[in-house]
Design a protein around this motif. Structure first.
Motif, PDB file in Angstrom:
ATOM      1  N   THR A  86       0.847  -1.187   0.000  1.00 38.97           N
ATOM      2  CA  THR A  86       0.000   0.000   0.000  1.00 38.97           C
ATOM      3  C   THR A  86       0.882   1.236   0.000  1.00 38.97           C
ATOM      4  O   THR A  86       2.052   1.190   0.411  1.00 38.97           O
ATOM      5  N   SER A  87       0.316   2.375  -0.414  1.00 38.91           N
ATOM      6  CA  SER A  87       1.069   3.628  -0.374  1.00 38.91           C
ATOM      7  C   SER A  87       1.362   4.038   1.064  1.00 38.91           C
ATOM      8  O   SER A  87       2.399   4.637   1.355  1.00 38.91           O
ATOM      9  N   GLU A  88       0.465   3.703   1.983  1.00 37.87           N
ATOM     10  CA  GLU A  88       0.703   4.018   3.395  1.00 37.87           C
ATOM     11  C   GLU A  88       1.913   3.237   3.915  1.00 37.87           C
ATOM     12  O   GLU A  88       2.755   3.779   4.637  1.00 37.87           O
ATOM     13  N   GLY A  89       2.000   1.983   3.551  1.00 36.56           N
ATOM     14  CA  GLY A  89       3.159   1.191   3.951  1.00 36.56           C
ATOM     15  C   GLY A  89       4.429   1.681   3.289  1.00 36.56           C
ATOM     16  O   GLY A  89       5.500   1.696   3.904  1.00 36.56           O
ATOM     17  N   PHE A  90       4.323   2.091   2.026  1.00 35.57           N
ATOM     18  CA  PHE A  90       5.467   2.651   1.307  1.00 35.57           C
ATOM     19  C   PHE A  90       6.006   3.881   2.036  1.00 35.57           C
ATOM     20  O   PHE A  90       7.221   4.037   2.207  1.00 35.57           O
ATOM     21  N   GLU A  91       5.115   4.734   2.508  1.00 28.99           N
ATOM     22  CA  GLU A  91       5.574   5.922   3.223  1.00 28.99           C
ATOM     23  C   GLU A  91       6.302   5.549   4.515  1.00 28.99           C
ATOM     24  O   GLU A  91       7.307   6.177   4.881  1.00 28.99           O
ATOM     25  N   GLN A  92       5.827   4.532   5.213  1.00 29.41           N
ATOM     26  CA  GLN A  92       6.515   4.104   6.434  1.00 29.41           C
ATOM     27  C   GLN A  92       7.929   3.634   6.140  1.00 29.41           C
ATOM     28  O   GLN A  92       8.857   3.870   6.917  1.00 29.41           O
ATOM     29  N   TRP A  93       8.128   2.965   5.009  1.00 22.70           N
ATOM     30  CA  TRP A  93       9.478   2.553   4.611  1.00 22.70           C
ATOM     31  C   TRP A  93      10.362   3.778   4.347  1.00 22.70           C
ATOM     32  O   TRP A  93      11.532   3.793   4.743  1.00 22.70           O
ATOM     33  N   LEU A  94       9.815   4.792   3.689  1.00 22.15           N
ATOM     34  CA  LEU A  94      10.592   6.006   3.422  1.00 22.15           C
ATOM     35  C   LEU A  94      11.007   6.672   4.729  1.00 22.15           C
ATOM     36  O   LEU A  94      12.152   7.117   4.884  1.00 22.15           O
ATOM     37  N   ILE A  95      10.087   6.743   5.670  1.00 25.04           N
ATOM     38  CA  ILE A  95      10.388   7.343   6.976  1.00 25.04           C
ATOM     39  C   ILE A  95      11.485   6.549   7.679  1.00 25.04           C
ATOM     40  O   ILE A  95      12.426   7.109   8.243  1.00 25.04           O
ATOM     41  N   GLN A  96      11.385   5.216   7.649  1.00 28.05           N
ATOM     42  CA  GLN A  96      12.391   4.364   8.287  1.00 28.05           C
ATOM     43  C   GLN A  96      13.771   4.568   7.661  1.00 28.05           C
ATOM     44  O   GLN A  96      14.774   4.731   8.376  1.00 28.05           O
ATOM     45  N   ILE A  97      13.839   4.568   6.331  1.00 22.58           N
ATOM     46  CA  ILE A  97      15.124   4.717   5.650  1.00 22.58           C
ATOM     47  C   ILE A  97      15.730   6.076   5.932  1.00 22.58           C
ATOM     48  O   ILE A  97      16.918   6.186   6.279  1.00 22.58           O
ATOM     49  N   ASN A  98      14.945   7.124   5.797  1.00 24.47           N
ATOM     50  CA  ASN A  98      15.458   8.473   6.063  1.00 24.47           C
ATOM     51  C   ASN A  98      15.945   8.608   7.501  1.00 24.47           C
ATOM     52  O   ASN A  98      17.000   9.187   7.766  1.00 24.47           O
ATOM     53  N   SER A  99      15.183   8.048   8.442  1.00 26.69           N
ATOM     54  CA  SER A  99      15.528   8.160   9.855  1.00 26.69           C
ATOM     55  C   SER A  99      16.822   7.415  10.180  1.00 26.69           C
ATOM     56  O   SER A  99      17.719   7.958  10.850  1.00 26.69           O
ATOM     57  N   GLU A 100      16.943   6.183   9.692  1.00 25.24           N
ATOM     58  CA  GLU A 100      18.122   5.381  10.029  1.00 25.24           C
ATOM     59  C   GLU A 100      19.380   5.910   9.352  1.00 25.24           C
ATOM     60  O   GLU A 100      20.472   5.880   9.944  1.00 25.24           O
ATOM     61  N   LEU A 101      19.261   6.403   8.141  1.00 26.10           N
ATOM     62  CA  LEU A 101      20.441   6.950   7.462  1.00 26.10           C
ATOM     63  C   LEU A 101      20.871   8.272   8.101  1.00 26.10           C
ATOM     64  O   LEU A 101      22.067   8.550   8.207  1.00 26.10           O
TER      65      LEU A 101
END
Length: 320
Positions: free
Chosen positions: A51-66
């Motif tokens: 889902t697009s909602e799940g996709f956004e959570q992945w973006l948040i996770q990647i940006n945060s961890e990097l």
């Protein structure tokens, strides 16, 4: 070999000129983050999140961890990227592009359609756009759309692969393309990355080798089949996705496909095929496994960190 051409935003951020190709149902945040921390560009398909909602959570996770990694180490990680299917049958394109804009995804990789309006929207926030091309005709369309990089997907690559020899494909595209050029197809090792540069590419586009990492989302059976397979075990067929792609022969047989009918085109419909309730979603995507001719020589499952370190060593030796 001419001087390497890279996006200005990427200066001094790569340990080796490698972009990890986005792989359907294989690439996810763990693999992307591990790659970026080691200095290669990690990418994933937006549609790997259902889902697009799940996709956004992945973006948040990647940006945060990097961001946390950079703060802790003082080292700028390599940029990451998202693959968008620019095809009329993809119902999520508009929503997923909006999320890329919202979270300022550094790299957008477009496939199955090069649209100027998509490129312009990514450029507006400072992002970079690369486009998959299996022929010089497709590459010219991408150039007309003002992309920043063209990915020459040659014969033997995994996923939606072309049929043209890499020497020919790079030569044809370089006749009119003078910006960033990537080469994909059977690249597993650092010396092969160097070979791609000698041929005229700026970056290597590496997919199949990263399936056999601990961070990959591929099932164990997929990884073991890669270890057991050679180039002759890979079938190039349009019957699964509607677009000519490389799949492992044994997984096709196991899923019940008629091996004599695999040269007949399938139906291109990402709205149906890429949703959990699609009529053939289980059979065509979970049980049929993609890989390129690069399965030859893959005999282990390792961490992304150790794989990239090995590639860096091989690359440096070949440069010396």
């Amino acid at each position: 070999m001419s001087k390497q051409i890279l996006p200005a935003q990427w200066k001094d951020r790569l340990s080796i000129p490698v972009v990890m190709a986005p792989m359907f149902l294989v690439s996810g945040p763990d693999l992307v983050i591990a790659g970026c921390k080691k200095g290669i560009v990690g990418t994933f398909p937006a549609l790997n999140q259902r889902t697009s909602e799940g996709f956004e959570q992945w973006l948040i996770q990647i940006n945060s961890e990097l961001a946390a990694f950079e703060k802790e180490t003082g080292i700028k990680p390599a940029p990451y990227g998202v693959n968008l299917i620019v095809h009329g049958s993809n119902p999520r394109l508009e929503a997923d592009l909006a999320l890329c804009i919202k979270h300022k995804v550094p790299l957008v990789i477009t496939a199955l359609g090069a649209l100027r309006q998509v490129v312009d929207q990514v450029h507006a926030y400072g992002g970079v756009v690369f486009h998959d091309a299996t022929t010089s005709r497709h590459a010219k369309k991408a150039a007309d759309a003002n992309v920043d990089g063209i990915i020459a997907v040659s014969s033997g690559a995994g996923g939606h692969a072309g049929t043209i020899n890499p020497f020919s494909l790079v030569e044809e595209i370089r006749q009119f393309w003078h910006k960033t050029l990537l080469l994909g197809g059977c690249i597993n090792k650092g010396n092969q990355v160097k070979a791609a540069q000698v041929m005229g590419a700026d970056l290597a586009y590496v997919g199949t080798r990263f399936i056999n990492t601990l961070e990959s989302r591929a099932p164990q059976g997929h990884k073991e089949m890669i270890i057991e397979s050679g180039a002759d075990d890979v079938v190039h067929t349009p019957a699964i996705t509607g677009v000519p792609s490389n799949f492992m022969k044994q997984s096709l047989a196991n899923a019940g496909y008629d091996m004599d009918a695999l040269l007949n085109p399938g139906n291109v419909n990402f709205g149906e095929k890429l949703t959990p309730t699609g009529a053939d979603s289980s059979k065509a995507w979970q049980d049929v496994w993609s890989a390129g001719h690069g399965v030859t020589g893959i005999d282990s499952i390792v961490s992304c960190e150790s794989l990239v370190e090995q590639m860096i060593n091989e690359y440096q030796l070949s440069c010396a």
